[in-house]
Design an enzyme around this catalytic site. Structure first.
Site, short mmCIF file in Angstrom:
data_model
loop_
_atom_site.label_atom_id
_atom_site.label_comp_id
_atom_site.label_asym_id
_atom_site.label_seq_id
_atom_site.Cartn_x
_atom_site.Cartn_y
_atom_site.Cartn_z
N ASP A 8 21.75 0.57 -46.28
CA ASP A 8 23.11 0.00 -46.22
C ASP A 8 23.19 -1.54 -46.28
O ASP A 8 23.95 -2.14 -45.50
CB ASP A 8 23.82 0.49 -44.95
CG ASP A 8 24.01 1.99 -44.90
OD1 ASP A 8 23.59 2.68 -45.85
OD2 ASP A 8 24.57 2.49 -43.90
N HIS A 48 32.41 5.65 -48.06
CA HIS A 48 33.50 6.42 -47.45
C HIS A 48 34.74 6.50 -48.35
O HIS A 48 35.13 5.49 -48.94
CB HIS A 48 33.93 5.76 -46.14
CG HIS A 48 32.85 5.66 -45.11
ND1 HIS A 48 32.12 6.75 -44.68
CD2 HIS A 48 32.38 4.60 -44.40
CE1 HIS A 48 31.25 6.35 -43.75
NE2 HIS A 48 31.38 5.05 -43.57
N LYS A 106 26.15 8.23 -48.82
CA LYS A 106 26.38 9.07 -47.64
C LYS A 106 27.69 8.67 -46.99
O LYS A 106 28.18 7.55 -47.20
CB LYS A 106 25.23 8.90 -46.65
CG LYS A 106 25.10 7.47 -46.16
CD LYS A 106 23.90 7.26 -45.27
CE LYS A 106 23.82 5.83 -44.79
NZ LYS A 106 24.96 5.39 -43.97
N CYS A 151 22.66 3.09 -38.43
CA CYS A 151 22.13 3.84 -39.58
C CYS A 151 20.61 3.80 -39.68
O CYS A 151 20.00 4.79 -40.07
CB CYS A 151 22.81 3.37 -40.85
SG CYS A 151 24.54 3.89 -40.88
C1 VGL Z 1 26.92 1.88 -40.13
C2 VGL Z 1 28.62 2.05 -38.62
C3 VGL Z 1 29.40 2.75 -39.53
C4 VGL Z 1 25.54 1.39 -40.44
C5 VGL Z 1 27.67 2.59 -41.05
O1 VGL Z 1 25.20 1.23 -41.64
O2 VGL Z 1 24.78 1.14 -39.47
N1 VGL Z 1 27.39 1.65 -38.92
N2 VGL Z 1 28.90 3.00 -40.74
ZN ZN Z 2 30.19 3.83 -42.21
#
Ligand code: VGL
Ligand code: ZN
Length: 197
Positions: A8, A48, A106, A151
């Site tokens: 991410d 999302h 995801k 994550c």
């Molecule tokens: C994440 C919160 C919501 C992350 C993703 O990548 O850690 N944290 N969505």
């Molecule tokens: Zn998220």
């Protein structure tokens, strides 16, 4: 073979992003440099749909960072972030993406969040990453990226549960650290046999 799994590294988790992680952009050149040492590089992308159930804005009277009871368990509600097709959902512009052999998206299920690169937050719906790694006979993974305590940690715990040799390189990660979540995540990872370096 070990796969470098880059979690991410997207604009919304970097400074000025919707869910900015402090220092999130600092790790980008370090991650790029690290890719040369791995034969396999996988990138993940939080992805999302608008109105996702993990967004506080999708719930009446709920503030960001409050916790909601979802059918699959407690869920932190976040500011809207990483909405499919938006600038915030794109990888950080400086992230080396050409080296990636797979990009896993995801969190696209409107009803279930997915912190982990392996399973949605119901802990049972797979993303397909395990199948991919299994077919390539990859049994070791090194995790880096954002955020350490969400994550990255969820991915590391699932990978350990699936039987991978798991390493998290902490200097190539940055954390959100919500109410001590970083310390808890590190304890959980250590207890699961994840190598934290
Ligand atoms: C994440 C919160 C919501 C992350 C993703 O990548 O850690 N944290 N969505
Ligand atoms: Zn998220």
């Amino acid at each position: 073979m070990t796969s470098l799994i880059v979690i991410d590294v997207q604009n919304d988790f970097c400074p000025n992003g919707a869910l900015a992680v402090s220092g999130g952009d600092e790790i980008v050149p370090l991650i790029n440099a690290r890719m040369d040492k791995f034969k396999s590089v996988v990138l993940t992308q939080d992805w999302h749909p608008q109105g996702h159930s993990s967004f506080a804005s999708s719930h009446a009277d709920q503030d960001p960072y409050s916790v909601s009871d979802m059918p699959y368990g407690p869920q932190v509600l976040w500011p809207d972030h990483c909405v499919q097709g938006t600038k915030g959902a794109e990888f950080h512009a400086a992230l080396e993406t050409t080296r990636a052999d797979l990009i896993v998206r995801k969190g696209y299920n409107p009803q279930i969040d997915s912190y982990s690169a392996f399973f949605e937050n119901d802990k049972t719906t797979p993303t397909g990453l395990h199948g991919y790694l299994q077919e390539r006979r990859i049994r070791e993974v090194t995790l880096v990226g954002l955020a350490t305590d969400f994550c990255v940690a969820y991915s590391a715990l699932d990978a350990a549960r699936l039987g991978y040799e798991v390493t998290v390189e902490q200097d190539l990660c940055r954390a959100i650290d919500l109410d001590g979540s970083l310390a808890t995540a590190c304890q959980n990872m250590q207890a699961a046999g994840v190598r934290l370096i």
